[in-house]
Design an enzyme around this catalytic site. Sequence first.
Site, PDB file in Angstrom:
ATOM      1  N   ARG A 242       0.850  -1.180   0.000  1.00 30.01           N
ATOM      2  CA  ARG A 242       0.000   0.000   0.000  1.00 30.01           C
ATOM      3  C   ARG A 242       0.887   1.232   0.000  1.00 30.01           C
ATOM      4  O   ARG A 242       1.974   1.241   0.567  1.00 30.01           O
ATOM      5  CB  ARG A 242      -0.933   0.028   1.228  1.00 30.01           C
ATOM      6  CG  ARG A 242      -2.104  -0.945   1.143  1.00 30.01           C
ATOM      7  CD  ARG A 242      -3.093  -0.541   0.047  1.00 30.01           C
ATOM      8  NE  ARG A 242      -4.252  -1.428  -0.018  1.00 30.01           N
ATOM      9  CZ  ARG A 242      -4.341  -2.494  -0.793  1.00 30.01           C
ATOM     10  NH1 ARG A 242      -3.313  -2.838  -1.551  1.00 30.01           N
ATOM     11  NH2 ARG A 242      -5.446  -3.220  -0.808  1.00 30.01           N
ATOM     12  N   GLU A 271      -3.303   7.528  -4.535  1.00 29.29           N
ATOM     13  CA  GLU A 271      -3.796   7.025  -5.815  1.00 29.29           C
ATOM     14  C   GLU A 271      -5.304   7.264  -5.977  1.00 29.29           C
ATOM     15  O   GLU A 271      -6.046   7.212  -4.990  1.00 29.29           O
ATOM     16  CB  GLU A 271      -3.459   5.541  -5.983  1.00 29.29           C
ATOM     17  CG  GLU A 271      -4.013   4.593  -4.955  1.00 29.29           C
ATOM     18  CD  GLU A 271      -3.525   3.159  -5.175  1.00 29.29           C
ATOM     19  OE1 GLU A 271      -4.403   2.292  -5.367  1.00 29.29           O
ATOM     20  OE2 GLU A 271      -2.295   2.897  -5.168  1.00 29.29           O
ATOM     21  N   HIS A 289      -1.314   0.153 -10.016  1.00 32.10           N
ATOM     22  CA  HIS A 289      -1.962  -0.801  -9.103  1.00 32.10           C
ATOM     23  C   HIS A 289      -2.528  -1.999  -9.880  1.00 32.10           C
ATOM     24  O   HIS A 289      -3.714  -2.300  -9.823  1.00 32.10           O
ATOM     25  CB  HIS A 289      -3.075  -0.117  -8.306  1.00 32.10           C
ATOM     26  CG  HIS A 289      -3.351  -0.789  -6.997  1.00 32.10           C
ATOM     27  ND1 HIS A 289      -3.704  -0.103  -5.861  1.00 32.10           N
ATOM     28  CD2 HIS A 289      -3.319  -2.103  -6.625  1.00 32.10           C
ATOM     29  CE1 HIS A 289      -3.906  -0.946  -4.852  1.00 32.10           C
ATOM     30  NE2 HIS A 289      -3.668  -2.165  -5.298  1.00 32.10           N
ATOM     31  N   ILE A 290      -1.637  -2.696 -10.574  1.00 38.90           N
ATOM     32  CA  ILE A 290      -2.052  -3.809 -11.438  1.00 38.90           C
ATOM     33  C   ILE A 290      -1.553  -5.150 -10.908  1.00 38.90           C
ATOM     34  O   ILE A 290      -1.443  -6.115 -11.666  1.00 38.90           O
ATOM     35  CB  ILE A 290      -1.566  -3.605 -12.886  1.00 38.90           C
ATOM     36  CG1 ILE A 290      -0.032  -3.489 -12.943  1.00 38.90           C
ATOM     37  CG2 ILE A 290      -2.224  -2.391 -13.513  1.00 38.90           C
ATOM     38  CD1 ILE A 290       0.532  -3.547 -14.355  1.00 38.90           C
TER      39      ILE A 290
END
Length: 345
Positions: A242, A271, A289-290
């Site tokens: 995170r 984000e 964030h994949i």
Amino acid sequence: MAEPRPRVWVSQPLIDAVIEPLRAQVELITTDEVTAWTAEQLAARLADVDGAIITLNERVGAAQVAGATRLQVIANVGVGYNNLDVEALSAAGIVASNTPDVLTETTADLGFALLMAAARRITESERWLREGQWGQWSFQTMLGADIHGSTLGILGMGRIGQGIARRGAHGFGMRVLYHNRSRLPEAAEGEVGAQYADFDTLLAQSDHLVLVLPYTASSHHIIDAAALAKMKPTATLVNIARGGIVDELALADALATGRLAAAGLDVYEGEPAVRPELLALHNIVLTPHIGSASLATRKAMVQLAADNLLAALNVDGAAARMPSAINAEAAFAARTASGDKSKKR
């Protein structure tokens, strides 16, 4: 008269092959386009449904469920659930769930890909090539760091951390160190080829450090300027946990001044916004964030969320333990205390 089917809202377009079959079991309300729901819009959507399948983009707390008298379950599509105020949901008698395990190996793949791309300057090299600078080549052009035979550090040693450890130890002959709130059993350490180290030793000895620990108050900015100063200037830092775990301004400064060689980030504190200080750097690999973004894994995540939802709603009278409930006991206790054991429609 037959009892009406439970009404379910799906907050974003997901995987049609999983979502559409739910129409045979529930009254389904889907969302056709990616939508940035406001807090007020979320409250309105949740006010008249029995269950919801949501993503990490939707933040749900006390205000969003205050008027949701029918709501029994929120199925979160994601292993993390920092977007949910679990205490508020429990107090309202609403069960929450997440989707762990099914994304472990895919996320570990992405973490290792970021490590390799950052250490070997892959994206930096591609930009340089596309800009037509290959003609300026020298023997020292784009020198990066070796991965094989180096020391891999892992902060957080859950399922994903162990997946990364296996890749490093067994695939690349790396010495693997880790730090965790609790040490793994000796057999588990042997299986993944990892050795326990204290936090400072992990920082000091890692050639490549991967962050996979949960985000909590105690882990907020655990990688700050002081921690970065303890790392090798030749080291690579990767964050797939995170964004709030890393002080991004301190990281940007370390990368810009040569205190750290490279970094790879898949998560960010603000984000979807990314700090301009990070965007301006060449020695950092940035992905949106994949970590779980393979077709098979995203399908499995949505299926698990759907399974959690149906179990919580006791669809077709087949009550079952939710595969991955977060707060079932607390939510059911709140229902019992309020006299609303079933949250009947």
